[in-house]
Every structure is written in C-alpha cells, then in structure tokens.
Design a protein around this motif. Sequence first.
Motif, PDB file in Angstrom:
ATOM      1  N   GLY A 180      40.271  51.221  37.856  1.00  0.00           N
ATOM      2  CA  GLY A 180      39.030  50.674  38.403  1.00  0.00           C
ATOM      3  C   GLY A 180      38.904  49.175  38.167  1.00  0.00           C
ATOM      4  O   GLY A 180      38.562  48.416  39.084  1.00  0.00           O
ATOM      5  N   SER A 181      39.178  48.728  36.952  1.00  0.00           N
ATOM      6  CA  SER A 181      39.067  47.294  36.658  1.00  0.00           C
ATOM      7  C   SER A 181      40.118  46.488  37.406  1.00  0.00           C
ATOM      8  O   SER A 181      39.849  45.378  37.888  1.00  0.00           O
ATOM      9  N   THR A 182      41.322  47.024  37.547  1.00  0.00           N
ATOM     10  CA  THR A 182      42.373  46.328  38.295  1.00  0.00           C
ATOM     11  C   THR A 182      42.011  46.203  39.768  1.00  0.00           C
ATOM     12  O   THR A 182      42.200  45.143  40.385  1.00  0.00           O
ATOM     13  N   ASN A 183      41.465  47.271  40.343  1.00  0.00           N
ATOM     14  CA  ASN A 183      41.050  47.213  41.738  1.00  0.00           C
ATOM     15  C   ASN A 183      39.924  46.207  41.958  1.00  0.00           C
ATOM     16  O   ASN A 183      39.917  45.468  42.943  1.00  0.00           O
ATOM     17  N   LEU A 184      38.960  46.180  41.056  1.00  0.00           N
ATOM     18  CA  LEU A 184      37.824  45.268  41.211  1.00  0.00           C
ATOM     19  C   LEU A 184      38.244  43.814  41.043  1.00  0.00           C
ATOM     20  O   LEU A 184      37.827  42.946  41.811  1.00  0.00           O
ATOM     21  N   LEU A 185      39.073  43.535  40.037  1.00  0.00           N
ATOM     22  CA  LEU A 185      39.524  42.158  39.838  1.00  0.00           C
ATOM     23  C   LEU A 185      40.416  41.694  40.985  1.00  0.00           C
ATOM     24  O   LEU A 185      40.484  40.499  41.274  1.00  0.00           O
ATOM     25  N   GLY A 186      41.083  42.629  41.643  1.00  0.00           N
ATOM     26  CA  GLY A 186      41.924  42.254  42.773  1.00  0.00           C
ATOM     27  C   GLY A 186      41.147  41.810  43.992  1.00  0.00           C
ATOM     28  O   GLY A 186      41.721  41.249  44.920  1.00  0.00           O
ATOM     29  N   LEU A 187      39.831  42.046  44.012  1.00  0.00           N
ATOM     30  CA  LEU A 187      39.003  41.611  45.133  1.00  0.00           C
ATOM     31  C   LEU A 187      38.563  40.156  45.000  1.00  0.00           C
ATOM     32  O   LEU A 187      37.985  39.605  45.936  1.00  0.00           O
ATOM     33  N   LEU A 188      38.794  39.539  43.849  1.00  0.00           N
ATOM     34  CA  LEU A 188      38.429  38.138  43.673  1.00  0.00           C
ATOM     35  C   LEU A 188      39.373  37.250  44.484  1.00  0.00           C
ATOM     36  O   LEU A 188      40.519  37.605  44.722  1.00  0.00           O
ATOM     37  N   PRO A 189      38.911  36.078  44.924  1.00  0.00           N
ATOM     38  CA  PRO A 189      39.785  35.178  45.700  1.00  0.00           C
ATOM     39  C   PRO A 189      40.983  34.704  44.883  1.00  0.00           C
ATOM     40  O   PRO A 189      40.891  34.500  43.678  1.00  0.00           O
ATOM     41  N   HIS A 190      42.096  34.545  45.564  1.00  0.00           N
ATOM     42  CA  HIS A 190      43.337  34.030  44.969  1.00  0.00           C
ATOM     43  C   HIS A 190      43.824  34.899  43.808  1.00  0.00           C
ATOM     44  O   HIS A 190      44.324  34.396  42.802  1.00  0.00           O
ATOM     45  N   THR A 191      43.651  36.201  43.930  1.00  0.00           N
ATOM     46  CA  THR A 191      44.111  37.127  42.897  1.00  0.00           C
ATOM     47  C   THR A 191      45.136  38.082  43.494  1.00  0.00           C
ATOM     48  O   THR A 191      45.385  38.076  44.709  1.00  0.00           O
ATOM     49  N   PHE A 192      45.701  38.897  42.635  1.00  0.00           N
ATOM     50  CA  PHE A 192      46.729  39.860  43.030  1.00  0.00           C
ATOM     51  C   PHE A 192      46.324  41.233  42.523  1.00  0.00           C
ATOM     52  O   PHE A 192      45.902  41.372  41.375  1.00  0.00           O
ATOM     53  N   THR A 193      46.434  42.242  43.387  1.00  0.00           N
ATOM     54  CA  THR A 193      46.064  43.605  43.018  1.00  0.00           C
ATOM     55  C   THR A 193      47.326  44.423  42.755  1.00  0.00           C
ATOM     56  O   THR A 193      48.039  44.780  43.701  1.00  0.00           O
TER      57      THR A 193
END
Length: 226
Positions: free
Chosen positions: A80-93
């Motif tokens: 869940g935390s990995t998926n949510l942080l991957g929605l931030l700009p210039h990030t990687f999921t």
Amino acid sequence: MNENLFASFATPTLMGLPIVIPIIMFPTLFFKTTNKLINNRVTTAQQWLIKLITKQMMFTHSPKGRTWSLMLTSLIIFIGSTNLLGLLPHTFTPTTQLSMNLGMAIPMWAGAVILGFRYKTKASLAHFLPQGTPITLIPMLVIIETISLFIQPMALAVRLTANITAGHLLIHLIGGATLVLTTISLSTASITFLILMMLTILELAVAMIQAYVFTLLVSLYLQDNT
C-alpha cells in the motif's frame, strides 16, 4: 523527440547502477517506531490501523494460520505505501514490475502450499480430485487442478502489475493531453484536468484496494492450507 510512454516504468539508475533497493526501502521511513510510554497521534493512528488490518485478516484463521499475522500485515502495509508513494511526481513504483510482484507472490504461495501438504496432506491432495468424479475424467481433472494450483502466484502478480500499470498509463496519457490542450482550448483543458483529478483520486483508492486484494488472496490460500 517524443517521450516513451513506458519510460516511467523503466528501472531508475544512478551513475549507471540500479537504485530499486533504496526506493523499495524508502516507505519504511514513514512508519515510526517508538519506545515511549505515551505515543503521539501519528504512532497511535499507525498502531490502530495495524490492529484493524490484523483483526480483519486473521479472525477466520486457525491458531497455526495466525502465526502469519505479522508477515501479512507487513505485506499489505508495504504494498500500500509503495503504491501510494509511486503516485507522486517524478517517482518510481516498484509494483509495476512483474518480477518484483512474482518475488512476493511465489514465496507466499509456496509457503502456504507446503504448509498444507505438511499438516493437511489428505485435504490438500483431495483438492486435485473432487468427490464423485467419473473414472474416465480423473486424469484430466488432476492435470487441470495441478495447472490451476501453479497459476495462482502468477495470477496474484499479474493482477497487481496490470492494475497499477493501467492506472499510471491513464494518468500519463490524460496529463499529456491536458498540457497539449492548454495551448488550444482552455475550456477543454479544464475538463480534461478535472478528469485527471478524479482519476488521481480513483488511483489512490486502487492503490490501497490492490494491496488489500493481494494480501487477502494470500490469506485465503493460507486459510485453505491450515
């Protein structure tokens, strides 16, 4: 030069070296651990959420299956935390990579299946041949049930990968269309921007739902084998 549509899913590198491992470890910084007698609001909310997830996942399990509670709780929080942080700009999921999802699905599935064959051997073997099967269909059904058993981890990984990748692609396409339309028609661009915001909110929900679905299916496999 046109941007590659799948460029955001490529493994990021730093000085020629992949940095997937630091990215995977990054969400753990957001979960506080404390030894204080009095916790703050963030730690209290975190503990409440963990207890809620554990209760929801494990209340139907046997005592042997409840020994997996820490692993399953850690799994749903990580995804869940990995998926949510991957929605931030210039990030990687990382969960858009099938190899990583298989790396999570196969050990969990294999552990549950091995546990079933060890402690519930007769019940586990009975799944390969339903009661009342005609003799002529026995070989075919055994082959079909064996294939369906080995497909389970692949289905877990592909489901998570496809849902997260599809959402990111839609956001990427609609975001690019909105930028192009700002120079053509501001009214149309505002409509596509509203659609983009609604899709982003939906993707936030999908990120949590997919983490729950992945962990719930692992929990169901475990429940069938304990």
